[in-house]
Write a protein that holds these residues in place. Sequence first.
Motif, PDB file in Angstrom:
ATOM      1  N   GLN A  15       0.837  -1.209   0.000  1.00 43.95           N
ATOM      2  CA  GLN A  15       0.000   0.000   0.000  1.00 43.95           C
ATOM      3  C   GLN A  15       0.870   1.257   0.000  1.00 43.95           C
ATOM      4  OE1 GLN A  15      -3.239   0.387  -0.212  1.00 43.95           O
ATOM      5  NE2 GLN A  15      -4.160  -1.542   0.352  1.00 43.95           N
ATOM      6  N   ILE A  16       1.932   1.239   0.804  1.00 43.44           N
ATOM      7  CA  ILE A  16       2.826   2.391   0.895  1.00 43.44           C
ATOM      8  C   ILE A  16       3.562   2.600  -0.420  1.00 43.44           C
ATOM      9  CG2 ILE A  16       4.965   3.183   2.018  1.00 43.44           C
ATOM     10  CD1 ILE A  16       3.748   1.870   4.619  1.00 43.44           C
ATOM     11  N   GLU A  17       4.043   1.521  -1.026  1.00 42.07           N
ATOM     12  CA  GLU A  17       4.715   1.622  -2.330  1.00 42.07           C
ATOM     13  C   GLU A  17       3.777   2.209  -3.378  1.00 42.07           C
ATOM     14  OE1 GLU A  17       6.445  -2.116  -3.483  1.00 42.07           O
ATOM     15  OE2 GLU A  17       7.789  -2.125  -1.748  1.00 42.07           O
ATOM     16  N   LYS A  18       2.503   1.794  -3.333  1.00 43.89           N
ATOM     17  CA  LYS A  18       1.510   2.324  -4.275  1.00 43.89           C
ATOM     18  C   LYS A  18       1.320   3.823  -4.094  1.00 43.89           C
ATOM     19  CE  LYS A  18      -1.780  -1.071  -4.809  1.00 43.89           C
ATOM     20  NZ  LYS A  18      -3.135  -1.607  -4.680  1.00 43.89           N
ATOM     21  N   ALA A  19       1.231   4.252  -2.827  1.00 40.70           N
ATOM     22  CA  ALA A  19       1.012   5.679  -2.538  1.00 40.70           C
ATOM     23  C   ALA A  19       2.200   6.525  -2.980  1.00 40.70           C
ATOM     24  CB  ALA A  19       0.760   5.883  -1.042  1.00 40.70           C
ATOM     25  N   LEU A  20       3.420   5.980  -2.872  1.00 39.00           N
ATOM     26  CA  LEU A  20       4.621   6.739  -3.216  1.00 39.00           C
ATOM     27  C   LEU A  20       5.119   6.472  -4.632  1.00 39.00           C
ATOM     28  CD1 LEU A  20       6.655   6.387   0.110  1.00 39.00           C
ATOM     29  CD2 LEU A  20       5.347   8.365  -0.678  1.00 39.00           C
ATOM     30  N   GLY A 123      11.903   7.508   2.942  1.00 41.91           N
ATOM     31  CA  GLY A 123      12.201   7.042   1.596  1.00 41.91           C
ATOM     32  C   GLY A 123      13.632   7.380   1.222  1.00 41.91           C
ATOM     33  N   ARG A 124      14.000   7.053   0.004  1.00 42.56           N
ATOM     34  CA  ARG A 124      15.364   7.359  -0.457  1.00 42.56           C
ATOM     35  C   ARG A 124      15.589   8.866  -0.571  1.00 42.56           C
ATOM     36  NH1 ARG A 124      17.933   2.712  -3.330  1.00 42.56           N
ATOM     37  NH2 ARG A 124      16.486   1.007  -3.023  1.00 42.56           N
ATOM     38  N   THR A 125      14.516   9.602  -0.920  1.00 41.63           N
ATOM     39  CA  THR A 125      14.684  11.047  -1.133  1.00 41.63           C
ATOM     40  C   THR A 125      13.893  11.909  -0.169  1.00 41.63           C
ATOM     41  OG1 THR A 125      12.875  11.110  -2.754  1.00 41.63           O
ATOM     42  CG2 THR A 125      15.101  10.715  -3.596  1.00 41.63           C
ATOM     43  N   GLY A 126      13.060  11.318   0.688  1.00 37.58           N
ATOM     44  CA  GLY A 126      12.260  12.157   1.573  1.00 37.58           C
ATOM     45  C   GLY A 126      11.654  11.442   2.757  1.00 37.58           C
ATOM     46  N   LEU A 127      10.952  12.232   3.562  1.00 37.24           N
ATOM     47  CA  LEU A 127      10.192  11.740   4.710  1.00 37.24           C
ATOM     48  C   LEU A 127       8.724  11.972   4.376  1.00 37.24           C
ATOM     49  CD1 LEU A 127      10.266  10.738   7.722  1.00 37.24           C
ATOM     50  CD2 LEU A 127      10.260  13.148   8.370  1.00 37.24           C
ATOM     51  N   HIS A 128       7.897  10.941   4.538  1.00 41.35           N
ATOM     52  CA  HIS A 128       6.504  11.014   4.106  1.00 41.35           C
ATOM     53  C   HIS A 128       5.573  10.479   5.189  1.00 41.35           C
ATOM     54  CE1 HIS A 128       8.299  11.356   0.077  1.00 41.35           C
ATOM     55  NE2 HIS A 128       9.037  10.319   0.426  1.00 41.35           N
ATOM     56  N   LEU A 129       4.342  10.962   5.150  1.00 43.22           N
ATOM     57  CA  LEU A 129       3.271  10.398   5.955  1.00 43.22           C
ATOM     58  C   LEU A 129       2.258   9.825   4.969  1.00 43.22           C
ATOM     59  CD1 LEU A 129       2.215  10.082   8.879  1.00 43.22           C
ATOM     60  CD2 LEU A 129       0.807  12.090   8.450  1.00 43.22           C
ATOM     61  N   VAL A 130       2.000   8.532   5.089  1.00 44.69           N
ATOM     62  CA  VAL A 130       1.099   7.852   4.155  1.00 44.69           C
ATOM     63  C   VAL A 130      -0.137   7.406   4.912  1.00 44.69           C
ATOM     64  CG1 VAL A 130       0.817   5.831   2.651  1.00 44.69           C
ATOM     65  CG2 VAL A 130       2.965   7.094   2.638  1.00 44.69           C
ATOM     66  N   TYR A 131      -1.304   7.707   4.329  1.00 46.28           N
ATOM     67  CA  TYR A 131      -2.577   7.268   4.896  1.00 46.28           C
ATOM     68  C   TYR A 131      -2.978   5.952   4.237  1.00 46.28           C
ATOM     69  CZ  TYR A 131      -3.051  12.204   6.220  1.00 46.28           C
ATOM     70  OH  TYR A 131      -2.850  13.461   6.732  1.00 46.28           O
ATOM     71  N   VAL A 132      -3.427   4.998   5.046  1.00 44.00           N
ATOM     72  CA  VAL A 132      -3.955   3.738   4.535  1.00 44.00           C
ATOM     73  C   VAL A 132      -5.346   3.566   5.121  1.00 44.00           C
ATOM     74  CG1 VAL A 132      -3.675   1.235   4.431  1.00 44.00           C
ATOM     75  CG2 VAL A 132      -1.662   2.704   4.314  1.00 44.00           C
ATOM     76  N   GLY A 133      -6.323   3.369   4.247  1.00 43.22           N
ATOM     77  CA  GLY A 133      -7.705   3.199   4.683  1.00 43.22           C
ATOM     78  C   GLY A 133      -8.413   2.123   3.895  1.00 43.22           C
ATOM     79  N   GLU A 134      -9.727   2.023   4.059  1.00 43.66           N
ATOM     80  CA  GLU A 134     -10.506   0.995   3.365  1.00 43.66           C
ATOM     81  C   GLU A 134     -10.466   1.163   1.851  1.00 43.66           C
ATOM     82  OE1 GLU A 134     -13.275   3.392   5.197  1.00 43.66           O
ATOM     83  OE2 GLU A 134     -11.597   2.987   6.512  1.00 43.66           O
ATOM     84  N   LEU A 135     -10.270   2.391   1.384  1.00 40.45           N
ATOM     85  CA  LEU A 135     -10.335   2.671  -0.053  1.00 40.45           C
ATOM     86  C   LEU A 135      -8.961   2.754  -0.715  1.00 40.45           C
ATOM     87  CD1 LEU A 135     -13.144   5.390   0.114  1.00 40.45           C
ATOM     88  CD2 LEU A 135     -13.394   2.940  -0.278  1.00 40.45           C
TER      89      LEU A 135
END
Length: 198
Positions: A15-20, A123-135
């Motif tokens: 899910q995180i890979e998809k978001a990024l 990540g390799r180039t940054g710091l991220h906040l990723v949301y994961v939900g039902e959708l």
Amino acid sequence: MSEKTEQSAQEFGHQIEKALAGVDRPVVFGLSSGSQRARTPPRRRWPNPSVIRKRKKTFGDRVFSFVVTPVYYLSDPIGTLYDWLVSKLFFWRKRALRGGWGSTAGSLHAAHHTSARRFLVVGRTGLHLVYVGELGSETGWSVTREKVRGIEHLEGEGGTPHKATLRFHFTDRSWGDLVVIGPAWQQMLSQFPATTDR
């Protein structure tokens, strides 16, 4: 790590890979939450992620929103003044945020104010906040690695192998405390220089 936990971590990893995708490649990630000492961000800074299912608004919800929303905007200057006063008080030691809601650390704290699962991702180039939900999943906040001055482990706040409070320092001189859940917090510390600047 149990088989079920490992499978869950892999699923969240996808899910995180998809978001990024197309933005960055994740190196380390862990569930995160804001510190309990952090104040609630102003309503206008609350995120509205598209990955959580929203209930349908009723007529009563719309009336309530129409009446209450102006109060949020009128009370914002009072909250801003309070934040400024607190940041100037030298004896105020137990703070979880420095720099106000408009700073890099403040925007990261505000981005945590949602019911979606929140993953802090280095990540390799940054710091991220990723949301994961039902959708699905989406990126809720990002900053390049160059804007992160360092990370400090707040040992007085506890630091079990499965949970720790980390203070993230940014180049705009702001910092914020976040709780990182899972063993990833130790790996995050190794990704950035250690700092204790106040």
